[in-house]
Design a protein around this motif. Sequence first.
Motif, PDB file in Angstrom:
ATOM      1  N   UNK A  64       0.856  -1.188   0.000  1.00 47.89           N
ATOM      2  CA  UNK A  64       0.000   0.000   0.000  1.00 47.89           C
ATOM      3  C   UNK A  64       0.891   1.235   0.000  1.00 47.89           C
ATOM      4  N   UNK A  65       0.947   1.900  -1.143  1.00 49.08           N
ATOM      5  CA  UNK A  65       1.811   3.058  -1.329  1.00 49.08           C
ATOM      6  C   UNK A  65       1.058   4.127  -2.107  1.00 49.08           C
ATOM      7  N   UNK A  66       1.601   5.341  -2.148  1.00 49.64           N
ATOM      8  CA  UNK A  66       0.927   6.381  -2.928  1.00 49.64           C
ATOM      9  C   UNK A  66       1.119   6.124  -4.413  1.00 49.64           C
ATOM     10  N   UNK A  67       0.289   6.764  -5.218  1.00 48.14           N
ATOM     11  CA  UNK A  67       0.261   6.481  -6.658  1.00 48.14           C
ATOM     12  C   UNK A  67       1.582   6.806  -7.347  1.00 48.14           C
ATOM     13  N   UNK A  68       2.242   7.872  -6.913  1.00 43.29           N
ATOM     14  CA  UNK A  68       3.518   8.223  -7.525  1.00 43.29           C
ATOM     15  C   UNK A  68       4.572   7.153  -7.317  1.00 43.29           C
ATOM     16  N   UNK A  69       4.658   6.639  -6.095  1.00 42.60           N
ATOM     17  CA  UNK A  69       5.632   5.587  -5.788  1.00 42.60           C
ATOM     18  C   UNK A  69       5.295   4.304  -6.538  1.00 42.60           C
ATOM     19  N   UNK A  70       4.007   3.988  -6.622  1.00 41.97           N
ATOM     20  CA  UNK A  70       3.585   2.788  -7.347  1.00 41.97           C
ATOM     21  C   UNK A  70       3.966   2.886  -8.816  1.00 41.97           C
ATOM     22  N   UNK A  71       3.767   4.053  -9.415  1.00 39.48           N
ATOM     23  CA  UNK A  71       4.125   4.236 -10.834  1.00 39.48           C
ATOM     24  C   UNK A  71       5.619   4.043 -11.049  1.00 39.48           C
ATOM     25  N   UNK A  72       6.429   4.546 -10.110  1.00 40.08           N
ATOM     26  CA  UNK A  72       7.877   4.375 -10.225  1.00 40.08           C
ATOM     27  C   UNK A  72       8.267   2.907 -10.131  1.00 40.08           C
ATOM     28  N   UNK A  73       7.637   2.176  -9.222  1.00 40.36           N
ATOM     29  CA  UNK A  73       7.983   0.763  -9.037  1.00 40.36           C
ATOM     30  C   UNK A  73       7.565  -0.075 -10.254  1.00 40.36           C
ATOM     31  N   UNK A  74       6.434   0.277 -10.851  1.00 43.91           N
ATOM     32  CA  UNK A  74       6.025  -0.412 -12.076  1.00 43.91           C
ATOM     33  C   UNK A  74       7.034  -0.140 -13.186  1.00 43.91           C
ATOM     34  N   UNK A  75       7.432   1.118 -13.334  1.00 42.34           N
ATOM     35  CA  UNK A  75       8.385   1.501 -14.383  1.00 42.34           C
ATOM     36  C   UNK A  75       9.722   0.800 -14.195  1.00 42.34           C
ATOM     37  N   UNK A  76      10.120   0.566 -12.930  1.00 37.95           N
ATOM     38  CA  UNK A  76      11.400  -0.079 -12.633  1.00 37.95           C
ATOM     39  C   UNK A  76      11.304  -1.601 -12.625  1.00 37.95           C
ATOM     40  N   UNK A  77      10.091  -2.135 -12.886  1.00 38.02           N
ATOM     41  CA  UNK A  77       9.919  -3.581 -12.889  1.00 38.02           C
ATOM     42  C   UNK A  77       9.911  -4.201 -11.508  1.00 38.02           C
ATOM     43  N   UNK A  78       9.727  -3.377 -10.464  1.00 36.09           N
ATOM     44  CA  UNK A  78       9.736  -3.874  -9.092  1.00 36.09           C
ATOM     45  C   UNK A  78       8.355  -4.331  -8.640  1.00 36.09           C
ATOM     46  N   UNK A  79       7.355  -4.083  -9.468  1.00 28.38           N
ATOM     47  CA  UNK A  79       5.977  -4.455  -9.146  1.00 28.38           C
ATOM     48  C   UNK A  79       5.304  -4.902 -10.438  1.00 28.38           C
ATOM     49  N   UNK A  80       4.364  -5.837 -10.324  1.00 29.83           N
ATOM     50  CA  UNK A  80       3.720  -6.383 -11.519  1.00 29.83           C
ATOM     51  C   UNK A  80       2.487  -5.606 -11.946  1.00 29.83           C
ATOM     52  N   UNK A  81       1.667  -5.229 -10.983  1.00 28.50           N
ATOM     53  CA  UNK A  81       0.361  -4.624 -11.274  1.00 28.50           C
ATOM     54  C   UNK A  81       0.046  -3.632 -10.180  1.00 28.50           C
ATOM     55  N   UNK A  82      -0.531  -2.479 -10.542  1.00 28.26           N
ATOM     56  CA  UNK A  82      -0.863  -1.475  -9.532  1.00 28.26           C
ATOM     57  C   UNK A  82      -2.131  -0.730  -9.921  1.00 28.26           C
ATOM     58  N   UNK A  83      -2.898  -0.369  -8.909  1.00 30.84           N
ATOM     59  CA  UNK A  83      -4.076   0.478  -9.059  1.00 30.84           C
ATOM     60  C   UNK A  83      -3.698   1.863  -8.577  1.00 30.84           C
ATOM     61  N   UNK A  84      -3.837   2.869  -9.438  1.00 32.25           N
ATOM     62  CA  UNK A  84      -3.373   4.213  -9.093  1.00 32.25           C
ATOM     63  C   UNK A  84      -4.445   5.255  -9.356  1.00 32.25           C
ATOM     64  N   UNK A  85      -4.291   6.397  -8.707  1.00 33.08           N
ATOM     65  CA  UNK A  85      -5.083   7.581  -9.023  1.00 33.08           C
ATOM     66  C   UNK A  85      -4.319   8.366 -10.082  1.00 33.08           C
ATOM     67  N   UNK A  86      -5.050   8.955 -11.029  1.00 33.88           N
ATOM     68  CA  UNK A  86      -4.385   9.664 -12.123  1.00 33.88           C
ATOM     69  C   UNK A  86      -5.345  10.700 -12.699  1.00 33.88           C
ATOM     70  N   UNK A  87      -4.926  11.381 -13.739  1.00 33.91           N
ATOM     71  CA  UNK A  87      -5.797  12.315 -14.425  1.00 33.91           C
ATOM     72  C   UNK A  87      -6.879  11.577 -15.198  1.00 33.91           C
TER      73      UNK A  87
END
Length: 297
Positions: free
Chosen positions: A131-154
Amino acid sequence: MDAMIPNLDVDLLKTFLAIADTGSFTRAADDVNKTQSAVSMQMKRLEELLGRPLFSRDGRSIRFTVDGERLIEYARRMVAMNDEAVAAFTRPDLTGTIRFGTPDDYADHFLPEILARFARSHPLVTVDVDCLNSGTLSERIANGEMDLALISCGCEERTGRQKVRDEPLVWVTSARHSTHLLDVVPVAVSQVGCAWRSVALTALERGGRKFRVAYASSNSNAVNAAVQAGLAVGAMPEICVKPGMRILSERDGFPPLQPFGIALIRKAGRQSSAMDALARHVAEAMSNVTAPLMAAE
């Protein structure tokens, strides 16, 4: 005796969704490995079963009728459920680990039901949740550290995002207190860097409403507790409003807040069947959520 309700063929629905996703009978035919005439015959059969026209033809372009638009959501749910049921029996040994991330706002409200349903159909798949904020989740997805994430966005559509919902952001206060009437309004928000915090405080500044940040926490439960106790006013997604809160409006002196999107993002590369299944569960759960009953008074 009432006439029997016809059964919808999943194959017809898959072809229908291919048309919805590609915007063309020709491209849909390629996707489902059928001839264009076969696709046309399938859609004629689907219209006959439902007794409603699903397409309106405008010259060479094809548009969905109102009934066609309505069918898209039903078709996606039926096809997903069919594929999930088949996978549960034909691939019961599906194993592995999925690294899934979500802000804690969504985890508290929706994750228990999502994980319970997923575990029933894929009992040997492990889901590691952060459970992390959307910005951190996006970074982890981009770095391949996470497989799937639900985020808040525009609300805008962007490549790499599967938007599952557009959601209003609302002001909330305690249903038992009048904190929102204070000359200088105490506000409970997340930590610096949270998009909702920025939207809420900017709206107050532009609206000329005096305020002070009374509580700041990266934990949504702490923010919610401050609001429910009447210690502060907060801003949150309408679907996250809890009992004991009420929604504030412009009549209460609070400016409207811009809506935002909720989306799924995935790491780059080959996707696993288990990840696809979890993504379907999350997308369906989020798209079917209804706003709470504690609306503005």
